[in-house]
Motif scaffolding. Sequence first.
Motif, PDB file in Angstrom:
ATOM      1  N   ASP A  34       0.858  -1.183   0.000  1.00 48.77           N
ATOM      2  CA  ASP A  34       0.000   0.000   0.000  1.00 48.77           C
ATOM      3  C   ASP A  34       0.899   1.240   0.000  1.00 48.77           C
ATOM      4  OD1 ASP A  34      -2.412   1.466   0.151  1.00 48.77           O
ATOM      5  OD2 ASP A  34      -2.070   1.753   2.301  1.00 48.77           O
ATOM      6  N   VAL A  35       0.559   2.206  -0.807  1.00 52.07           N
ATOM      7  CA  VAL A  35       1.392   3.401  -0.906  1.00 52.07           C
ATOM      8  C   VAL A  35       1.279   4.260   0.346  1.00 52.07           C
ATOM      9  CG1 VAL A  35       1.746   5.567  -2.140  1.00 52.07           C
ATOM     10  CG2 VAL A  35       1.354   3.443  -3.414  1.00 52.07           C
ATOM     11  N   GLN A  36       0.050   4.558   0.751  1.00 47.21           N
ATOM     12  CA  GLN A  36      -0.169   5.523   1.817  1.00 47.21           C
ATOM     13  C   GLN A  36      -0.323   4.813   3.158  1.00 47.21           C
ATOM     14  OE1 GLN A  36      -3.506   6.994  -0.515  1.00 47.21           O
ATOM     15  NE2 GLN A  36      -2.655   9.086  -0.405  1.00 47.21           N
ATOM     16  N   MET A  37       0.795   4.801   3.932  1.00 51.41           N
ATOM     17  CA  MET A  37       0.785   4.227   5.271  1.00 51.41           C
ATOM     18  C   MET A  37       1.450   5.222   6.213  1.00 51.41           C
ATOM     19  SD  MET A  37       1.801   0.199   4.735  1.00 51.41           S
ATOM     20  CE  MET A  37       3.382   0.572   3.976  1.00 51.41           C
ATOM     21  N   PRO A  38       0.993   5.311   7.456  1.00 46.46           N
ATOM     22  CA  PRO A  38       1.658   6.198   8.416  1.00 46.46           C
ATOM     23  C   PRO A  38       3.074   5.704   8.705  1.00 46.46           C
ATOM     24  CG  PRO A  38       0.050   4.794   9.518  1.00 46.46           C
ATOM     25  CD  PRO A  38      -0.152   4.592   8.047  1.00 46.46           C
ATOM     26  N   GLY A  39       3.958   6.604   9.044  1.00 44.80           N
ATOM     27  CA  GLY A  39       5.347   6.223   9.269  1.00 44.80           C
ATOM     28  C   GLY A  39       6.028   5.969   7.945  1.00 44.80           C
ATOM     29  N   MET A  40       6.545   4.763   7.754  1.00 44.98           N
ATOM     30  CA  MET A  40       7.206   4.395   6.500  1.00 44.98           C
ATOM     31  C   MET A  40       6.157   4.078   5.445  1.00 44.98           C
ATOM     32  SD  MET A  40       9.805   1.199   5.724  1.00 44.98           S
ATOM     33  CE  MET A  40      10.778   1.543   7.177  1.00 44.98           C
ATOM     34  N   ASP A  41       6.092   4.847   4.344  1.00 44.39           N
ATOM     35  CA  ASP A  41       5.097   4.566   3.314  1.00 44.39           C
ATOM     36  C   ASP A  41       5.633   3.508   2.343  1.00 44.39           C
ATOM     37  OD1 ASP A  41       6.766   5.778   1.446  1.00 44.39           O
ATOM     38  OD2 ASP A  41       5.736   7.713   1.552  1.00 44.39           O
ATOM     39  N   GLY A  42       4.822   3.145   1.371  1.00 48.87           N
ATOM     40  CA  GLY A  42       5.193   2.082   0.454  1.00 48.87           C
ATOM     41  C   GLY A  42       6.402   2.393  -0.386  1.00 48.87           C
ATOM     42  N   PHE A  43       6.540   3.669  -0.817  1.00 53.39           N
ATOM     43  CA  PHE A  43       7.692   4.037  -1.623  1.00 53.39           C
ATOM     44  C   PHE A  43       8.996   3.909  -0.835  1.00 53.39           C
ATOM     45  CE2 PHE A  43       4.473   6.939  -3.829  1.00 53.39           C
ATOM     46  CZ  PHE A  43       4.183   5.985  -4.792  1.00 53.39           C
ATOM     47  N   GLU A  44       8.979   4.345   0.414  1.00 54.54           N
ATOM     48  CA  GLU A  44      10.170   4.245   1.253  1.00 54.54           C
ATOM     49  C   GLU A  44      10.546   2.781   1.504  1.00 54.54           C
ATOM     50  OE1 GLU A  44       9.794   8.277   3.970  1.00 54.54           O
ATOM     51  OE2 GLU A  44       8.566   6.530   4.473  1.00 54.54           O
ATOM     52  N   LEU A  45       9.522   1.949   1.733  1.00 56.99           N
ATOM     53  CA  LEU A  45       9.775   0.519   1.914  1.00 56.99           C
ATOM     54  C   LEU A  45      10.394  -0.084   0.654  1.00 56.99           C
ATOM     55  CD1 LEU A  45       9.569  -2.158   3.431  1.00 56.99           C
ATOM     56  CD2 LEU A  45       7.166  -2.310   2.725  1.00 56.99           C
ATOM     57  N   ALA A  46       9.891   0.321  -0.525  1.00 54.52           N
ATOM     58  CA  ALA A  46      10.417  -0.196  -1.784  1.00 54.52           C
ATOM     59  C   ALA A  46      11.880   0.188  -1.975  1.00 54.52           C
ATOM     60  CB  ALA A  46       9.586   0.295  -2.948  1.00 54.52           C
ATOM     61  N   GLU A  47      12.231   1.442  -1.625  1.00 52.43           N
ATOM     62  CA  GLU A  47      13.618   1.876  -1.755  1.00 52.43           C
ATOM     63  C   GLU A  47      14.547   1.061  -0.853  1.00 52.43           C
ATOM     64  OE1 GLU A  47      13.669   6.029  -1.023  1.00 52.43           O
ATOM     65  OE2 GLU A  47      12.694   6.566  -2.918  1.00 52.43           O
ATOM     66  N   LEU A  48      14.076   0.769   0.370  1.00 56.80           N
ATOM     67  CA  LEU A  48      14.878  -0.072   1.262  1.00 56.80           C
ATOM     68  C   LEU A  48      15.037  -1.479   0.690  1.00 56.80           C
ATOM     69  CD1 LEU A  48      13.485   1.004   4.750  1.00 56.80           C
ATOM     70  CD2 LEU A  48      15.760   1.485   3.815  1.00 56.80           C
ATOM     71  N   MET A  49      13.972  -2.015   0.109  1.00 57.07           N
ATOM     72  CA  MET A  49      14.045  -3.348  -0.489  1.00 57.07           C
ATOM     73  C   MET A  49      15.048  -3.384  -1.640  1.00 57.07           C
ATOM     74  SD  MET A  49      10.006  -4.413  -0.534  1.00 57.07           S
ATOM     75  CE  MET A  49      10.292  -5.884  -1.543  1.00 57.07           C
ATOM     76  N   ARG A  50      15.055  -2.350  -2.452  1.00 55.82           N
ATOM     77  CA  ARG A  50      15.968  -2.321  -3.601  1.00 55.82           C
ATOM     78  C   ARG A  50      17.423  -2.142  -3.163  1.00 55.82           C
ATOM     79  NH1 ARG A  50      12.875  -4.880  -5.401  1.00 55.82           N
ATOM     80  NH2 ARG A  50      11.258  -4.431  -6.943  1.00 55.82           N
ATOM     81  N   GLY A  51      17.656  -1.686  -1.957  1.00 53.52           N
ATOM     82  CA  GLY A  51      19.010  -1.482  -1.470  1.00 53.52           C
ATOM     83  C   GLY A  51      19.589  -2.660  -0.716  1.00 53.52           C
ATOM     84  N   THR A  52      18.840  -3.758  -0.626  1.00 51.93           N
ATOM     85  CA  THR A  52      19.291  -4.940   0.123  1.00 51.93           C
ATOM     86  C   THR A  52      19.375  -6.142  -0.810  1.00 51.93           C
ATOM     87  OG1 THR A  52      18.192  -4.091   2.098  1.00 51.93           O
ATOM     88  CG2 THR A  52      18.830  -6.405   2.115  1.00 51.93           C
ATOM     89  N   ASP A  53      20.505  -6.865  -0.760  1.00 52.74           N
ATOM     90  CA  ASP A  53      20.709  -8.001  -1.670  1.00 52.74           C
ATOM     91  C   ASP A  53      19.601  -9.032  -1.555  1.00 52.74           C
ATOM     92  OD1 ASP A  53      23.013  -6.918  -2.680  1.00 52.74           O
ATOM     93  OD2 ASP A  53      24.345  -8.009  -1.326  1.00 52.74           O
ATOM     94  N   LYS A  54      19.167  -9.320  -0.342  1.00 59.84           N
ATOM     95  CA  LYS A  54      18.188 -10.390  -0.141  1.00 59.84           C
ATOM     96  C   LYS A  54      16.829 -10.047  -0.746  1.00 59.84           C
ATOM     97  CE  LYS A  54      15.906 -13.152   3.454  1.00 59.84           C
ATOM     98  NZ  LYS A  54      15.994 -14.388   2.662  1.00 59.84           N
ATOM     99  N   THR A  55      16.491  -8.754  -0.833  1.00 55.91           N
ATOM    100  CA  THR A  55      15.122  -8.365  -1.231  1.00 55.91           C
ATOM    101  C   THR A  55      15.043  -7.624  -2.553  1.00 55.91           C
ATOM    102  OG1 THR A  55      15.333  -6.322   0.073  1.00 55.91           O
ATOM    103  CG2 THR A  55      14.382  -8.248   1.178  1.00 55.91           C
ATOM    104  N   ARG A  56      16.177  -7.254  -3.156  1.00 57.57           N
ATOM    105  CA  ARG A  56      16.091  -6.406  -4.347  1.00 57.57           C
ATOM    106  C   ARG A  56      15.477  -7.117  -5.545  1.00 57.57           C
ATOM    107  NH1 ARG A  56      21.980  -5.979  -4.312  1.00 57.57           N
ATOM    108  NH2 ARG A  56      21.569  -3.779  -3.870  1.00 57.57           N
ATOM    109  N   HIS A  57      15.483  -8.467  -5.544  1.00 57.87           N
ATOM    110  CA  HIS A  57      14.931  -9.207  -6.690  1.00 57.87           C
ATOM    111  C   HIS A  57      13.419  -9.402  -6.598  1.00 57.87           C
ATOM    112  CE1 HIS A  57      15.202 -12.295  -3.586  1.00 57.87           C
ATOM    113  NE2 HIS A  57      14.301 -12.977  -4.272  1.00 57.87           N
ATOM    114  N   ILE A  58      12.802  -9.076  -5.449  1.00 57.41           N
ATOM    115  CA  ILE A  58      11.368  -9.354  -5.256  1.00 57.41           C
ATOM    116  C   ILE A  58      10.524  -8.367  -6.058  1.00 57.41           C
ATOM    117  CG2 ILE A  58       9.499  -9.488  -3.557  1.00 57.41           C
ATOM    118  CD1 ILE A  58      11.620 -10.158  -1.440  1.00 57.41           C
TER     119      ILE A  58
END
Length: 397
Positions: A63-87
């Motif tokens: 979901d894009v709009q979430m309090p605290g860490m939103d979906g875009f911020e979560l996606a950026e963190l995922m793309r910066g980690t080897d284990k999760t960037r392929h998801i």
Amino acid sequence: MNHVAKEPNKEPTKLLIVDDLAENLRALNAIIRADDRAVYQAMSGEEALTLLLEHDFALAILDVQMPGMDGFELAELMRGTDKTRHIPIVFVSAAGKELNYAFKGYETGAVDFLYKPLDPDAVRSKVNVFVDLHCQRMEIRRRVEEQQATMNELRAAQEELRYALRMRDEFMSMVAHELRTPLNTLFLETQMRKMQLDRGNLEAFGEDALTKMVARDERQIQAMIRLIDDMLDVSRIRSGVLSIRPGWTELQDMLRRLTSDLSRQAQDAGTTFELDAPQAVSGWWDEFRIEQVIVNLLTNALRYGGGKPVSIRLVATEAEARVDVIDQGPGIDEAMQARIFLPYERGAGNGVPSGLGLGLYISRQLAEAHKGTLTVASKPGEGSVFSLVLPRGTPPA
């Protein structure tokens, strides 16, 4: 978090859905769940990150709009980690298209962008595509791993074959060498005797001379017999027909007799035996085979003991007997300790004939045939202790 049923012996495909509203999670879960899937739910970006680090997901729906860490911020963190960037990431938003969230979502690496209210058939269809792609990737990975494992097995088999061929060639060379020595001695002896007979020199065959001739012949013949017996024992061991004929056997007298019999060999090696066997120790063993083991240990100690005294110690409990053969040679490093009980392995001795490298291999097999053990304790520079441990047993009724 909901876990759905899975096929036996098959890992379910894992999906992650993230939304701060429980009713949205329930609705999305109802759309995408299936028997071969496990749907994990998170109500915040922080909770989602914990799950992402623990599991391998085929798809994350954020979901894009979430309090605290939103979906875009979560996606950026995922793309910066080897284990999760392929998801693969699919964004979901209730905001209107005029806010241009989709463009920002694709910038962060999303593969799709969906707007609420969701079309169940469309969502289900998209999820099916990503699940199928994930399953194909897993199947390809599995096949690659299987091929790699097969290649490793083939390489190991080739190495074992090369080792076996090398050992065969070395063994044949050793057999030829070890048999040639006593045969050459016998041949020279017969040539010398023939020359004396041709000259009519019968005085060369007096009683003392004949006694020495017979003794020399016997030693050479016994050496060849031992080599042949060792080869036959290896064949019997490998074919599972090595015979053990237990009887009531006493070790103290056996050790006294064997050290006496081998005293001449010890003298030739420049050393002596020191026997510590204060009491008689009996057990239910094959006397001939136990003698064979102890003779191998004693001759090895002479061969590799550096000309220093060899100690033999006999100790026993009600349950078992132990014979320790202790030399003061250069010792055996840890890597070699794992190999000396293999067939055809030989160390560098002190000039004593080293045989075919079968003695310790046969001896350990004979110990194990008696339900016992044959082990070595050694460190470089500190000599070696070979220990034969035998359960004393009881004769059958």
